[in-house]
Every structure is written in structure tokens, then in C-alpha cells.
Design a protein around this motif. Structure first.
Motif, PDB file in Angstrom:
ATOM      1  N   TYR A  43       0.835  -1.198   0.000  1.00 40.50           N
ATOM      2  CA  TYR A  43       0.000   0.000   0.000  1.00 40.50           C
ATOM      3  C   TYR A  43       0.878   1.259   0.000  1.00 40.50           C
ATOM      4  N   CYS A 261      -5.439   1.841  -2.552  1.00 38.08           N
ATOM      5  CA  CYS A 261      -5.194   0.686  -1.686  1.00 38.08           C
ATOM      6  C   CYS A 261      -6.183  -0.445  -1.980  1.00 38.08           C
ATOM      7  N   MET A 266      -6.720  -4.162  -0.418  1.00 36.21           N
ATOM      8  CA  MET A 266      -7.234  -3.772   0.888  1.00 36.21           C
ATOM      9  C   MET A 266      -8.754  -3.888   0.893  1.00 36.21           C
TER      10      MET A 266
END
Length: 517
Positions: A43, A261, A266
Motif C-alpha cells: 500500500y 489501496c 485492501m
């Protein structure tokens, strides 16, 4: 260990079930940054956490204040620089001195109108873009004044010079309100007000010397160089101070970071042990309004404050008259000192030093009195607390005018009326400081709009008064004209006393002031 893995798997399953709901999160300077889930080194780093301008370091605040006040000096300098080369320009273009005064009038018109749009725009879109745009306009217009070959061209260029320089006067008060809390604001406001008046006295002084020794165009070349340099410095070093703009920029950056992200795997953010999809926003929605709505807000908000807010109206009337007298002195001072003492343009320019000295003394005295306030048991508990010293100091304005009226004669040394001008300047400075402080304390977020309304009225009178200078002094003579102005100034000195007594009740009935708080 396998048991821990199973527990984490069960928790992940639980989080995954609740991850479809997007939570709208209001972003503030205190909002904690949740952790991504699942953790990963892939990330990108999130945007850095913002610091409120109120919590900036002292060094950063001082630099921002000094830079803002320096451009205020240049703005004030430009306002009175047109008179010194007037005789030479009048001879070159066959224009009377009365018509040449229109250069000051058009400057004041631009100065009055522009903040109606630019100041509220800066409250919605930020100080920085308006600061730099205004600086560019200011630089180009000063260059236009230096290069023009016609009187009409000069008037147009002076109008845009007023447009560009207006922000440096009106918006700086808002910048000070952005970075200093109420109890620490007075010194910065005193320096800002002192810078405005110091520049106003510096303009005729330096321009008189330049016009006496060099070609008149250099009066404006010098201003173009100084303005261009400061605009470049501002482009490099000036940082945004508007709270809602900073938060809005940070919210957009966080949402963009969150979207990136998500493309890297994520599933959400760990918010107090819960997996959530988050969308950041800020409380105000003004940053997303259309251009048409923005212009409507920009034009209507200052006028609304001027018409509906008694504080803005009466302070505007008070500062407008004082400002009109200040601009009248650009023509009145040369007229009186030439008639009484036979001064040439360079000597008259030197007399304008009294204005610069008055500004410095006014700033010094007000800063000292503000530091003395706690010892006198008079802390800043309300906006009215700002008026205690101003109620007394403002009488220096009519006092200085009366002394100037009756001492500017050949039998009395020229230093006496010069001191009187310094005394009057301290009084006008006190009025200007009281208006800025009281307005910033009362209207906070919309301080620039309220100051723009006051700028409109004071600069209209600042543009009109010089046109009446010759007629007033010819018909009423020097003592009569200055005594009349002193009498009106004395009557208007009741304004701070009225607000000191009735201010809390007036503010309590204000929907706008209560809405802001």
C-alpha cells in the motif's frame, strides 16, 4: 499458533461480511488515521496528518505574518504614489491636477469592488490561489502604469492596480484570523494595521524623491519590481491558511489513497475493531459549489453583512470617513504645506514621513497596551474587550486634525503641523485596528467578507474625498476645511463607545454571528 490463525480467520470472515457498508466520516484535524486491513507493504503511504493553522509553530506563524504584512506595505505604498509625479504627467498629457486625481479615484474603485468577490472566494477556495492571482494582476497593472502613453491608459491601469492590491489589505486580516486564536491575535493585527499605514505614508515619500530626481515612469517601475518580487516569493513560500480548504484537500487525498489501496487488495479499514469502508468529507460543502453559486455568494455575502449587521454598518461608516480623510491628505497635505511654507515636491514628500512615523508609533503603543492588559485585569473575554483602549485613542484623530488646521501657517514652524498629522494618523490607525480586531473576533470564518464590506465603503469615500480637496480648501480655507473634518471625526468617535456598551446585545441578535459560533 494454529488456534490464533483460526481466530484471525474467523475475525476476517466477520469483517468481510460487514465490509459492504460505506461509512461517511467527517474529517477534522483530530481525526485518527485507521489501519488498513489486511496489512500490506504494497500500500502507498497515506497523506500526512494535517496540523491546524492555530497549532503551527511560532516560526511558521511569524514568517506568514511578516510576508503578508510586507505585501500590505506594498499595497499601501501604491495607493498614494500617484500624486507625486502628477505635475509632470499633467504637463505631458495636458491634463489638470483635478483630473489627475482620478488616478487615485479609479485605484480606490478597484480596491473597493474586488474584495467583494475575492475575499469570499478566498474563504471558499483558499487564500493561496487568490493571493497569487492578485499579486500577478498587481504586477501587470503597475507595469502598465509605467508603460502607458495616455492618461486614459493610466486610469485603466490604476483601476487594476487597485483590484490586485485590494487582496493584500482585505485578506490579510482573514489570514491573521486563520492562524492566531483570539487571545493571541492583537500583536499580529497591530503589525498588519501598522504595515498598511506605514506603506500609505511611504508611497508619497519615496515617489516624491523618485519624481524629483528621475523620470516619472520610474515611480511605477519601482512598484512593479517590488510587487513582482513579492509575488514570486509568495508563490514559493506562502502556505494555505484556510482551515476548511486544508481539510477538503486532505479529504480528497485520503479518498484517492483509499481507492488505490483497494486496487491492491485492501478490504477496508480497522476502525475500533470493526472493518469499514470509509469515505472522508468535511462539514462545510462550500468547496463543491458551482462557479455561478460561488459568484453569487461572493457578491451577496459582504453586502448582506453590510446591510443587516449593525456592527459592520457602523464600523464601516467610521472607518470610511477616516479613510476618506487619509486619502484627502494626499492632495491636502501638498496644498497646505505649499501655501504655508512654499515646499517643493521633494519637501512635501518628506512631510509624508509623519504618516509613516505615526503608523510605527501607533503599532508600538497598541502592542504595548495589549501586553499591559492582563496587569490591568482586562483580559480578552469578548470582542468588546478590544475597544477599551480604542475608545480613548480614537480621539487622537480629530485632535490631530484640529492642530493641523490652526498651526499650518508661515508664523509657526512646519514641524508642528507635521506632528499633528502623525497624531491624526495614530488615531486613524487605532480605528483601523479596532475595526479589524472586532470584526475578526465577531465573524471568524467570514471575517474577510465583513472586512470586504468595510473595504467597499471606506474605499469609495477614499476615492471621492480627493476629488473634493481643491474645492473644499478653496471655499473653506485651510483652517475651516480641516476643522470641519475634525468636527465630523469627533462626532463619529461615539461609535466605539456605543459598541462597548451595547455590543453584546447587538451581537446576540445577529443570526450570522451566532450561526458562525
Amino acid at each position: 499458533m494454529p488456534q490464533a490463525t483460526n481466530m484471525q480467520s474467523e475475525k476476517s470472515e466477520q469483517w468481510n461480511e460487514g465490509s459492504t457498508t460505506t461509512v461517511l466520516t467527517e474529517l477534522t484535524f483530530e481525526t485518527p488515521m485507521p489501519q488498513p486491513f489486511p496489512p500490506s507493504s504494497l500500500y502507498p503511504s497515506p497523506p500526512p496528518k494535517l496540523i491546524s493553522p492555530f497549532d503551527w509553530t511560532s516560526r511558521r506563524k511569524i514568517f506568514t505574518t511578516c510576508l503578508s504584512c510586507t505585501v500590505t506595505v506594498v499595497s499601501g505604498y501604491a495607493s498614494g504614489s500617484n500624486n507625486a509625479p502628477g505635475p509632470v504627467m499633467g504637463a505631458a498629457w495636458d491634463v489638470s491636477q483635478t483630473l489627475l486625481t482620478l488616478g487615485t479615484t479609479t485605484y480606490c474603485i478597484g480596491f473597493a469592488i474586488a474584495p467583494m468577490i475575492l475575499a469570499p472566494f478566498s474563504e471558499i477556495k483558499g487564500r493561496e490561489p487568490v493571493f497569487l492571482f492578485s499579486g500577478l494582476i498587481f504586477f501587470l497593472s503597475q507595469l502598465g502604469c509605467a508603460l502607458t502613453d495616455s492618461f486614459s491608459g493610466l486610469l485603466i491601469a490604476r483601476f487594476f492596480a487597485g483590484v490586485g492590491s485590494s487582496t493584500f489589505s482585505t485578506m490579510v486580516g482573514g489570514i491573521v484570523a486563520d492562524i492566531y486564536r483570539v487571545d493571541e491575535r492583537n500583536t499580529a493585527m497591530a503589525i498588519f494595521a501598522g504595515a498598511a499605514f506605514f506603506g500609505t505614508g511611504l508611497g508619497p515619500l519615496v515617489s516624491g524623491i523618485i519624481a524629483f530626481h528621475l523620470q516619472w515612469r520610474w515611480v511605477f517601475y519601482v512598484q512593479a519590481i517590488s510587487c513582482g518580487s513579492l509575488t514570486l516569493i509568495s508563490a514559493i513560500f506562502f502556505q494555505e491558511t484556510r482551515e476548511n480548504v486544508l481539510l477538503s484537500r486532505n479529504a480528497r487525498a485520503l479518498n484517492q489513497w483509499y481507492a488505490k489501496c483497494q486496487t491492491l487488495g485492501m478490504r477496508g479499514l480497522n476502525v475500533d475493531g470493526q472493518l469499514q469502508q470509509v469515505q472522508w468529507s468535511i462539514a462545510t460543502k462550500e468547496d463543491s459549489v458551482s462557479l455561478a453559486s460561488l459568484l453569487r455568494i461572493s457578491l451577496s455575502r459582504p453586502l448582506r453583512l453590510l446591510v443587516t449587521e449593525p456592527v459592520v454598518f457602523w464600523f464601516s461608516l467610521w472607518i470610511a470617513f477616516a479613510w476618506g480623510v487619509l486619502y484627502l491628505s494626499f492632495g491636502g497635505l501638498p496644498l497646505t504645506f505649499k501655501a504655508a511654507y512654499g515646499f517643493n515636491s521633494q519637501q512635501i514628500g518628506a512631510v509624508f514621513t509623519s504618516m509613516a512615523v505615526g503608523a510605527l508609533l501607533g503599532a508600538t503603543v497598541n502592542i504595548y497596551l495589549e501586553r499591559l492588559r492582563p496587569r490591568l485585569g482586562n483580559p480578552i473575554m469578548s470582542p468588546e474587550s478590544r475597544l477599551h483602549f480604542a475608545c480613548l485613542e480614537c480621539f487622537m484623530f480629530p485632535t490631530g486634525l484640529f492642530i493641523w488646521a490652526w498651526t499650518c501657517r508661515e508664523s509657526i514652524h512646519w514641524i508642528v503641523p507635521s506632528i499633528a498629522i502623525a497624531i491624526a494618523t495614530i488615531g486613524i490607525y487605532t480605528i483601523f485596528l479596532a475595526v479589524n480586531n472586532y470584526t475578526a473576533d465577531t465573524y471568524h470564518r467570514y471575517a474577510s467578507s465583513a472586512l470586504a464590506a468595510q473595504s467597499l465603503t471606506r474605499n469609495i469615500l477614499g476615492g471621492v474625498f480627493p476629488l473634493a480637496t481643491d474645492a473644499m480648501f478653496s471655499s473653506m480655507k485651510i483652517p475651516g476645511a480641516l476643522s470641519f473634518l475634525g468636527g465630523v471625526a469627533l462626532i463619529l468617535s461615539v461609535v466605539p463607545w456605543a459598541l462597548l456598551i451595547y455590543g453584546p446585545r447587538i451581537r446576540a441578535r445577529s443570526k450570522i454571528a451566532n450561526e458562525i459560533h
